[in-house]
Design an enzyme around this catalytic site. Structure first.
Site, PDB file in Angstrom:
ATOM      1  CB  SER A  13      -1.043  -0.193   1.314  1.00  0.00           C
ATOM      2  OG  SER A  13      -1.974   0.800   1.007  1.00  0.00           O
ATOM      3  CG  ASP A  33      -4.042  -1.313  -0.106  1.00  0.00           C
ATOM      4  OD1 ASP A  33      -3.400  -1.918   0.697  1.00  0.00           O
ATOM      5  OD2 ASP A  33      -4.009  -0.090  -0.245  1.00  0.00           O
TER       6      ASP A  33
END
Length: 292
Positions: A51, A175
Site C-alpha cells: 500500500s 491494495d
C-alpha cells in the site's frame, strides 16, 4: 543483546531490510521515517512494502535522494490522483464484468508514478524491492519482485472502494494491505531475504472506530474486523520469524490522520515520523506488543 544496546547500534553496519506497512495515506509517515533513518546514517540494503508503504519503498529502492522524495510527497495535491468516474464504473459492469471496485479510475495516479519513478522495472532498481498486493482474480496474496514497476506500485496502492482494481497480466489487483499489513515474512522467505542480517519494520496502526454504530455500522464493523485480522497476521509473522532466529525490530508510529481532503496534515505526519525514528533508534528496541 545487551540491555543498553540501542536500535541504532543493532542495525549499524548490518545488511538490513526495511519493511514499510500499509497505512491510509501513510506516504508522509513513511517518508518521514526514512528521513530519520538517513539522518542517523543508516541506509537499508533492501526494501519491502505494501500500500502506501509499497509506494515509498519503491522510490527508496530506486535510489531517489531523500530531499527529492520528501519534496515529491509533500508537493502532492488531490488533483494529482483524483479522477472519479462513477458512470464509467457502471458501464464497466456490462463490458468487463467485474463491476464497481472503486471510485477513482487511477489513471492520474499511474501517470504520476510513470513520470516520477527513477526506473521503469524491478530489474533496474539499485536496491532489492518486494511489494505485495491482493489478487482478486485468484483470491490470493501476491508478491512482486520482477517486472514493470509502475503498474505493480499502482496495484499495491489501489485502496478498496477508493481506487478501481488494477488489471495486470489478465488479473485484477487491489491494495496489498488487505492481505498483508507489513510483509516481513514475505521478505525473509524471498531470495532477497538470504542477504539480510536483520529486518526493520515501520508499522502504522490502522485507525478504526472504538464504537461501531449508526447508518455506517456495517462498513465500520468490516473495517474493524479486517484491522484485527491483519494485526493478528502480523503477530504471527513475528512469531514465525522469532522461531527462525531472524532479528526483527518494529517501530510503531502513531501519526496525525491524513485523508484526501486533509493532505496538509501530511507535513506534521512526516515530521512526527522523523522524530519517531530518531527516538526509536536512540533507545533499546521495544517489543511490538509493548509499542502499541
Amino acid at each position: 543483546m545487551a540491555p543498553s544496546s540501542t536500535l541504532h547500534s543493532l542495525l549499524d553496519g548490518k545488511r538490513f531490510g526495511l519493511v514499510l506497512s500499509a497505512g491510509y495515506f501513510g506516504f508522509y509517515g513513511h517518508a518521514g521515517f526514512l528521513k530519520g533513518l538517513h539522518g542517523s546514517g543508516l541506509k537499508p540494503h533492501a526494501y519491502a512494502g505494501t500500500s502506501a508503504g509499497g509506494m515509498v519503498a519503491a522510490y527508496a529502492a530506486a535510489g531517489m535522494p531523500m530531499p527529492k522524495l520528501e519534496e515529491l510527497v509533500l508537493s502532492q495535491t488531490r488533483a494529482n490522483f483524483w479522477d472519479p468516474d462513477p458512470l464509467g464504473a457502471v458501464f464497466n459492469v456490462a463490458s468487463q464484468g467485474h463491476g464497481f471496485t472503486g471510485l477513482l479510475k487511477g489513471e492520474r495516479f499511474r501517470r504520476l508514478l510513470e513520470s516520477t519513478l527513477p526506473v521503469s522495472t524491478f530489474e533496474d532498481l539499485p536496491h532489492p524491492l518486494l511489494l505485495t498486493a491482493a489478487n482478486l482474480t485468484h483470491g490470493t496474496h501476491q508478491v512482486f519482485t520482477t517486472g514493470e514497476l509502475a503498474p505493480r506500485v499502482h496495484a499495491t496502492c489501489a485502496y478498496p472502494g477508493l481506487f478501481r482494481a488494477v488489471p495486470l497480466d489478465g488479473q485484477l489487483f487491489w491494495d496489498g494491505g488487505l492481505v498483508d499489513k507489513a510483509p516481513a515474512l514475505s521478505l525473509q522467505e524471498s531470495a532477497i531475504g538470504k542477504d539480510l542480517d536483520a529486518i526493520l519494520v515501520h508499522f502504522l496502526p490502522s485507525r478504526t472506530r472504538k464504537v461501531v454504530g449508526g447508518p455506517m455500522a456495517y462498513p465500520q464493523g468490516l473495517a474493524a474486523g479486517s484491522a484485527a485480522l491483519r494485526r493478528d497476521h502480523f503477530r504471527l509473522q513475528l512469531t514465525v520469524l522469532q522461531t527462525r532466529n531472524v532479528p526483527v525490530y518494529v517501530v510503531v508510529s502513531n501519526l496525525p490522520p491524513v485523508t484526501p481532503t486533509t493532505l496538509e496534515r501530511g507535513f506534521d505526519a512526516l515530521d512526527q515520523a522523523r522524530l519517531s525514528a530518531e527516538r526509536a533508534l536512540a533507545r533499546p528496541p521495544v517489543p511490538f506488543e509493548q509499542s502499541t
